[in-house]
Design an enzyme around this catalytic site. Structure first.
Site, PDB file in Angstrom:
ATOM      1  N   LYS A 171      -5.383  -6.435  -0.890  1.00 27.87           N
ATOM      2  CA  LYS A 171      -4.066  -6.290  -0.890  1.00 27.87           C
ATOM      3  C   LYS A 171      -3.467  -6.563   0.498  1.00 27.87           C
ATOM      4  CE  LYS A 171      -1.331  -2.754  -1.978  1.00 27.87           C
ATOM      5  NZ  LYS A 171      -0.923  -1.520  -2.858  1.00 27.87           N
ATOM      6  N   LYS A 173       0.278  -7.289   2.937  1.00 27.49           N
ATOM      7  CA  LYS A 173       1.817  -6.816   3.155  1.00 27.49           C
ATOM      8  C   LYS A 173       2.359  -8.189   3.164  1.00 27.49           C
ATOM      9  CE  LYS A 173       1.351  -2.555   2.996  1.00 27.49           C
ATOM     10  NZ  LYS A 173       2.075  -1.778   1.602  1.00 27.49           N
ATOM     11  N   ASP A 202       2.404  -7.271  -1.314  1.00 25.85           N
ATOM     12  CA  ASP A 202       3.156  -6.038  -1.314  1.00 25.85           C
ATOM     13  C   ASP A 202       4.518  -5.859  -0.533  1.00 25.85           C
ATOM     14  OD1 ASP A 202       4.394  -3.502  -1.537  1.00 25.85           O
ATOM     15  OD2 ASP A 202       2.585  -2.533  -0.874  1.00 25.85           O
ATOM     16  N   ASN A 204       7.123  -3.979  -0.268  1.00 22.44           N
ATOM     17  CA  ASN A 204       7.712  -2.819   0.103  1.00 22.44           C
ATOM     18  C   ASN A 204       9.305  -2.581  -0.037  1.00 22.44           C
ATOM     19  OD1 ASN A 204       4.960  -2.886   1.811  1.00 22.44           O
ATOM     20  ND2 ASN A 204       5.578  -0.728   1.047  1.00 22.44           N
ATOM     21  N   GLU A 228       4.026  -6.515  -5.708  1.00 19.64           N
ATOM     22  CA  GLU A 228       4.244  -4.961  -5.632  1.00 19.64           C
ATOM     23  C   GLU A 228       5.628  -4.929  -4.909  1.00 19.64           C
ATOM     24  OE1 GLU A 228       0.898  -2.697  -4.734  1.00 19.64           O
ATOM     25  OE2 GLU A 228       2.289  -1.129  -3.507  1.00 19.64           O
ATOM     26  N   GLU A 254       5.253   3.526  -6.931  1.00 17.16           N
ATOM     27  CA  GLU A 254       4.951   4.432  -5.641  1.00 17.16           C
ATOM     28  C   GLU A 254       6.036   5.198  -5.160  1.00 17.16           C
ATOM     29  OE1 GLU A 254       3.656   1.266  -2.995  1.00 17.16           O
ATOM     30  OE2 GLU A 254       4.639   2.480  -1.306  1.00 17.16           O
ATOM     31  N   HIS A 304      -0.859   4.286  -6.820  1.00 14.90           N
ATOM     32  CA  HIS A 304      -0.736   4.112  -5.176  1.00 14.90           C
ATOM     33  C   HIS A 304      -1.402   5.444  -4.955  1.00 14.90           C
ATOM     34  CE1 HIS A 304       1.913   5.473  -1.923  1.00 14.90           C
ATOM     35  NE2 HIS A 304       1.491   3.978  -1.402  1.00 14.90           N
ATOM     36  N   GLU A 326      -6.742   2.169  -5.361  1.00 11.63           N
ATOM     37  CA  GLU A 326      -6.526   1.821  -3.961  1.00 11.63           C
ATOM     38  C   GLU A 326      -7.533   2.465  -2.838  1.00 11.63           C
ATOM     39  OE1 GLU A 326      -2.624   2.181  -2.756  1.00 11.63           O
ATOM     40  OE2 GLU A 326      -2.542   0.487  -1.325  1.00 11.63           O
TER      41      GLU A 326
HETATM   42 MG    MG Z   1       2.964  -0.370  -1.775  1.00 11.82          MG
END
Ligand code: MG
Length: 369
Positions: A171, A173, A202, A204, A228, A254, A304, A326
């Protein structure tokens, strides 16, 4: 198994490479506010939550455990986990000030410690006590190489190395101010890892709906396994609209604190991968309720790692809805039985308990006084 003493602790443990960043956070340490429940028979139960190591806020969590939940636990039978969870969760003064946030993180730490005690009393690793669905292990995916503060060359090298080590998924970001920067990084990583590795991204919670809609369509060219937290964490309608508009599955959870919050996303068709976290929902007890909700809707659970995998490995080995866990190794050296990944699979722990027992050395080295 009478509870005789409630002791709190707080660790701040350095992250990989001294600093990591995603689109919303930049941190140097992982915070571990926790509790040790002492019992009359001598057993000790360990539980903790996960934070960004902000001492003043972490202290509010340990104070909530010691001063609000502690008196409710003293003298109680630690075996009655469900009853004690309800007693703490429904304690009116705590409900009045927060059914999410600090009180919920504190509840999570206590609940994990109670389950740790229950498993230790049974002489079983928690995943066995909970029914042991996967004795052969569970798939791991690696998150600890795709941070937004790394160069694309570093991210590509990390992901290639993880695949070489046997991880079936990685994964990275996203959520950059210019989404085209993320797309270029995604293209480079997919080219490096090949077509068969699960590849997750992801954001966030960084993007708005138009940006997420536009970018998610472009993700489809790279076979992204899930997208994500594309939008603000609590935006049910936005995630539902995105889920309807793209072929890339949506993952989130998460930052959700309760079964009710997950139920709203599930009812709206706003989530495909359910990412409940034992350290944020009210511990293992409420995490299990969320996993049952996912199972009832035939949705996979991929927790998460606010616990950095130590506790989720147990719950995921036991719950039939879980498909993978994860891997982030920041605090694994703090525990008596650290999580281990071999050939892409988490190895089932063997020691009695929930995997949450912190070593005396870690309390000494990383403890904040
Ligand atoms: Mg995350």
């Amino acid at each position: 198994m009478k509870i005789t003493k409630i002791e709190t602790f707080l660790l701040h443990v350095p992250v990989t490479g001294s600093q990591i960043a995603d689109s919303a956070h930049r941190i140097t340490h992982w915070g571990v506010p926790g509790v040790i429940l002492h019992t009359a028979g001598g057993l000790r139960g360990y539980g903790y939550t996960g934070t960004h190591a902000h001492t003043a806020l972490d202290r509010l969590i340990t104070d909530c455990i010691a001063q609000t939940y502690g008196p409710l636990l003293e003298g109680e039978d630690a075996q009655d986990v469900q009853r004690l969870w309800r007693k703490l969760c429904h304690f009116p003064p705590a409900q009045w000030v927060g059914r999410s946030g600090i009180t919920q993180l504190a509840l999570a730490a206590v609940d994990i410690a109670l389950w740790d005690l229950k498993a230790k009393a049974a002489g079983l690793p928690l995943w066995k006590l909970l029914g042991g669905c996967r004795p052969g292990g569970i798939e791991a995916y690696n998150t600890d190489g795709g941070w937004l503060n790394l160069t694309t060359a570093q991210v590509v090298e990390n992901c290639r190395r993880f695949v070489g080590e046997g991880y079936p998924g990685v994964k990275i970001k996203v959520g950059s101010p210019n989404p085209n920067d993320d797309l270029r990084r995604i293209e480079a990583v997919r080219a490096a890892i090949g077509p068969d590795v699960k590849f997750m991204v992801d954001a966030n919670g960084k993007w708005d709906l138009p940006t997420a809609l536009n970018t998610a369509r472009k993700f489809e060219d790279y076979d992204i396994y899930w997208f994500e937290e594309p939008l603000w964490y609590d935006d049910v309608e936005g995630h539902a609209a995105l889920a309807r508009a793209t072929r890339t599955p949506v993952a989130l959870g998460e930052q959700l604190y309760s079964l009710d919050a997950f139920a709203a996303f599930v009812r709206a068709g706003a989530v495909h991968f359910v990412q409940a976290d034992v350290t944020r929902v009210g511990g293992i007890t409420e995490w299990w309720q969320v996993a049952d909700l996912a199972l009832a809707h035939h949705l996979p659970v991929a927790p998460h790692a606010g616990d950095m995998g130590q506790v989720h490995l147990h719950t995921a080995l036991a719950h039939p809805a879980c498909t993978m866990v994860e891997f982030i190794p920041w605090i694994r050296h703090c525990f008596e039985e650290p999580i281990v990944v071999k050939d892409g699979l988490f190895v089932p722990p063997q020691q009695p308990g929930a995997g949450s027992t912190v070593t005396a050395g870690a309390l000494q080295e990383f403890g904040i006084r």
